[in-house]
Scaffold this motif. Structure first.
Motif, PDB file in Angstrom:
ATOM      1  N   ILE A 173      16.213 -32.714   1.034  1.00  0.00           N
ATOM      2  CA  ILE A 173      16.535 -34.134   0.831  1.00  0.00           C
ATOM      3  C   ILE A 173      17.798 -34.511   1.611  1.00  0.00           C
ATOM      4  O   ILE A 173      17.742 -35.311   2.547  1.00  0.00           O
ATOM      5  CB  ILE A 173      16.699 -34.470  -0.665  1.00  0.00           C
ATOM      6  CG1 ILE A 173      15.392 -34.205  -1.426  1.00  0.00           C
ATOM      7  CG2 ILE A 173      17.116 -35.931  -0.831  1.00  0.00           C
ATOM      8  CD1 ILE A 173      15.464 -34.492  -2.912  1.00  0.00           C
ATOM      9  N   GLU A 174      18.934 -33.926   1.252  1.00  0.00           N
ATOM     10  CA  GLU A 174      20.202 -34.401   1.813  1.00  0.00           C
ATOM     11  C   GLU A 174      20.316 -34.111   3.304  1.00  0.00           C
ATOM     12  O   GLU A 174      20.605 -35.006   4.107  1.00  0.00           O
ATOM     13  CB  GLU A 174      21.365 -33.800   1.030  1.00  0.00           C
ATOM     14  CG  GLU A 174      21.404 -34.292  -0.418  1.00  0.00           C
ATOM     15  CD  GLU A 174      22.541 -33.703  -1.227  1.00  0.00           C
ATOM     16  OE1 GLU A 174      23.472 -33.135  -0.628  1.00  0.00           O
ATOM     17  OE2 GLU A 174      22.495 -33.803  -2.473  1.00  0.00           O
ATOM     18  N   ALA A 190      17.497 -35.989   5.277  1.00  0.00           N
ATOM     19  CA  ALA A 190      17.750 -37.429   5.377  1.00  0.00           C
ATOM     20  C   ALA A 190      18.872 -37.730   6.366  1.00  0.00           C
ATOM     21  O   ALA A 190      18.802 -38.710   7.119  1.00  0.00           O
ATOM     22  CB  ALA A 190      18.095 -37.989   3.995  1.00  0.00           C
ATOM     23  N   LEU A 208      12.413 -36.627   9.158  1.00  0.00           N
ATOM     24  CA  LEU A 208      11.833 -37.575   8.206  1.00  0.00           C
ATOM     25  C   LEU A 208      10.592 -36.979   7.544  1.00  0.00           C
ATOM     26  O   LEU A 208      10.398 -37.136   6.328  1.00  0.00           O
ATOM     27  CB  LEU A 208      11.471 -38.879   8.919  1.00  0.00           C
ATOM     28  CG  LEU A 208      10.803 -39.949   8.052  1.00  0.00           C
ATOM     29  CD1 LEU A 208      11.705 -40.374   6.900  1.00  0.00           C
ATOM     30  CD2 LEU A 208      10.410 -41.162   8.898  1.00  0.00           C
ATOM     31  N   LEU A 261      11.739 -34.602   4.907  1.00  0.00           N
ATOM     32  CA  LEU A 261      12.192 -35.357   3.739  1.00  0.00           C
ATOM     33  C   LEU A 261      11.007 -35.855   2.924  1.00  0.00           C
ATOM     34  O   LEU A 261      10.958 -35.695   1.696  1.00  0.00           O
ATOM     35  CB  LEU A 261      13.060 -36.532   4.194  1.00  0.00           C
ATOM     36  CG  LEU A 261      13.441 -37.569   3.136  1.00  0.00           C
ATOM     37  CD1 LEU A 261      14.281 -36.941   2.037  1.00  0.00           C
ATOM     38  CD2 LEU A 261      14.174 -38.747   3.777  1.00  0.00           C
ATOM     39  N   LEU A 305      20.666 -40.366  -1.411  1.00  0.00           N
ATOM     40  CA  LEU A 305      19.613 -40.812  -0.508  1.00  0.00           C
ATOM     41  C   LEU A 305      19.542 -42.334  -0.437  1.00  0.00           C
ATOM     42  O   LEU A 305      19.418 -42.915   0.653  1.00  0.00           O
ATOM     43  CB  LEU A 305      18.270 -40.234  -0.972  1.00  0.00           C
ATOM     44  CG  LEU A 305      17.015 -40.660  -0.200  1.00  0.00           C
ATOM     45  CD1 LEU A 305      17.120 -40.282   1.271  1.00  0.00           C
ATOM     46  CD2 LEU A 305      15.775 -40.029  -0.835  1.00  0.00           C
ATOM     47  N   HIS A 365      22.243 -42.373   2.772  1.00  0.00           N
ATOM     48  CA  HIS A 365      21.358 -42.031   3.897  1.00  0.00           C
ATOM     49  C   HIS A 365      20.396 -43.162   4.249  1.00  0.00           C
ATOM     50  O   HIS A 365      20.023 -43.311   5.420  1.00  0.00           O
ATOM     51  CB  HIS A 365      20.588 -40.753   3.569  1.00  0.00           C
ATOM     52  CG  HIS A 365      21.462 -39.562   3.387  1.00  0.00           C
ATOM     53  ND1 HIS A 365      22.440 -39.224   4.303  1.00  0.00           N
ATOM     54  CD2 HIS A 365      21.520 -38.620   2.401  1.00  0.00           C
ATOM     55  CE1 HIS A 365      23.068 -38.122   3.884  1.00  0.00           C
ATOM     56  NE2 HIS A 365      22.530 -37.756   2.739  1.00  0.00           N
ATOM     57  N   ARG A 366      20.000 -43.952   3.262  1.00  0.00           N
ATOM     58  CA  ARG A 366      19.091 -45.070   3.530  1.00  0.00           C
ATOM     59  C   ARG A 366      19.670 -46.027   4.572  1.00  0.00           C
ATOM     60  O   ARG A 366      18.919 -46.652   5.335  1.00  0.00           O
ATOM     61  CB  ARG A 366      18.802 -45.826   2.224  1.00  0.00           C
ATOM     62  CG  ARG A 366      17.995 -47.102   2.402  1.00  0.00           C
ATOM     63  CD  ARG A 366      17.920 -47.865   1.093  1.00  0.00           C
ATOM     64  NE  ARG A 366      19.225 -48.024   0.476  1.00  0.00           N
ATOM     65  CZ  ARG A 366      20.140 -48.918   0.851  1.00  0.00           C
ATOM     66  NH1 ARG A 366      19.878 -49.764   1.825  1.00  0.00           N
ATOM     67  NH2 ARG A 366      21.313 -48.985   0.242  1.00  0.00           N
ATOM     68  N   LEU A 419      18.297 -45.337   8.102  1.00  0.00           N
ATOM     69  CA  LEU A 419      16.861 -45.236   8.318  1.00  0.00           C
ATOM     70  C   LEU A 419      16.285 -46.614   8.634  1.00  0.00           C
ATOM     71  O   LEU A 419      16.808 -47.630   8.172  1.00  0.00           O
ATOM     72  CB  LEU A 419      16.173 -44.675   7.069  1.00  0.00           C
ATOM     73  CG  LEU A 419      16.613 -43.277   6.626  1.00  0.00           C
ATOM     74  CD1 LEU A 419      15.913 -42.902   5.319  1.00  0.00           C
ATOM     75  CD2 LEU A 419      16.321 -42.236   7.701  1.00  0.00           C
ATOM     76  N   VAL A 450       9.893 -43.681   1.943  1.00  0.00           N
ATOM     77  CA  VAL A 450      10.724 -42.980   0.956  1.00  0.00           C
ATOM     78  C   VAL A 450      10.549 -43.605  -0.427  1.00  0.00           C
ATOM     79  O   VAL A 450      10.478 -42.909  -1.446  1.00  0.00           O
ATOM     80  CB  VAL A 450      12.201 -43.012   1.392  1.00  0.00           C
ATOM     81  CG1 VAL A 450      13.119 -42.566   0.250  1.00  0.00           C
ATOM     82  CG2 VAL A 450      12.419 -42.129   2.616  1.00  0.00           C
TER      83      VAL A 450
END
Length: 286
Positions: A154-155, A158, A175, A178, A214, A218-219, A222, A230
């Motif tokens: 995940i971390e 991402a 991606l 993830l 996330l 991180h979003r 993206l 996601v």
């Protein structure tokens, strides 16, 4: 079936500067005594958030005090001025940043540990008597698997998926990693309230904090299509919503602090996914 095989591929976490442990035996040096130890942490930091939730689950306010640090470190190297004396007393000519989290020993004025997983386990094992343990007997391998899954699947995935200094093929692969991790967790959580037991465990603390990071950090890097993919895990985000409403989880969320810490450290570019959060975290905080 155990959750451990889902993260069997993940690699080990790198070491940290101080790895002392609290033991049950007085001969260990660091043994469990109420009010001997103090936590220094910022809940805008993922490790600090995990420790704060664990500390509350165990009801340790009167046993192990917490000094809450600002969201953004106040030294140019990313450390805290308030922690500098602890670091200087703990290691001769220590040259690194005085970072949090820290478990300090008030008796000696020195650091016991800066390693969040050890700190969480030692709080539970040293001071958690009389409360349900977030580390139930027989669950250690599953908790370690979730730790690896969150850190890598995940971390890290991402972060790589939104990195501006990597090529499109690498970002696409990250991606997919993830989304594969989120998909596995989505299927696992179908019909479950908690991740590995019928109670809150450290696995839930790990996954919840990874989902917070996330969505809040991180979003931002993206694109809108990636964020839509996601978000398309309803069981996973319903699980995050339930835990946010838990009194040991949501009240520690410092959304403004997370944002300020991120903008102070981040050199990447925002993408279209920054526009709308997947979850309205504040709305579900008790």
């Amino acid at each position: 079936m155990s959750i451990a095989p889902l993260a069997a591929h993940a690699s080990a976490e790198p070491g940290t500067a101080f790895r002392g442990r609290i033991g049950r035996d007085a001969r260990s040096g660091h043994y469990a005594v109420p009010l001997r130890y103090r936590l220094y942490l910022s809940t805008a930091c993922p490790d600090g958030l995990r420790i704060a939730v664990t500390h509350t689950l165990l009801g340790l306010d009167a046993v192990c005090p917490v000094t809450v640090l600002p969201a953004v470190p106040d030294l140019p190297d990313g450390g805290y001025h308030a922690l500098r004396p602890l670091y200087d007393a703990s290691a001769h000519r220590y040259g690194g940043p005085a970072v949090a989290p820290v478990l300090g020993d008030d008796w000696s004025g020195r650091i016991v540990s800066t390693h969040a997983p050890d700190i969480m386990r030692d709080l539970a094992r040293g001071f958690g008597a009389g409360r349900p343990s977030p580390y139930p007997r027989g669950a250690e391998s599953e908790i370690e698997a979730v730790e690896r899954m969150c850190a890598h699947g995940i971390e890290r995935a991402a972060q790589r998926a939104g990195a501006a200094d990597t090529g499109p093929d690498e970002r696409a692969a990250a991606l997919e990693e993830l989304l594969t991790t989120l998909g596995a967790l989505e299927r696992w959580l179908d019909g479950r309230t908690y991740l590995i037991r019928d109670q809150v465990t450290a696995a839930d603390v790990e996954l919840w904090s990874a989902l917070v990071l996330l969505d809040t950090v991180h979003r931002n890097h993206l694109d809108a299509s990636a964020v839509h993919r996601v978000a398309a895990h309803p069981a996973l985000w319903a699980y995050a919503r339930r835990l946010t409403a838990h009194p040991a989880f949501g009240p520690h969320l410092d959304l403004d602090g997370i944002a300020r810490r991120h903008h102070a450290r981040c050199r990447g570019l925002e993408d279209a996914g920054a526009a709308v959060r997947i979850l309205d975290w504040a709305a579900h905080t008790p």
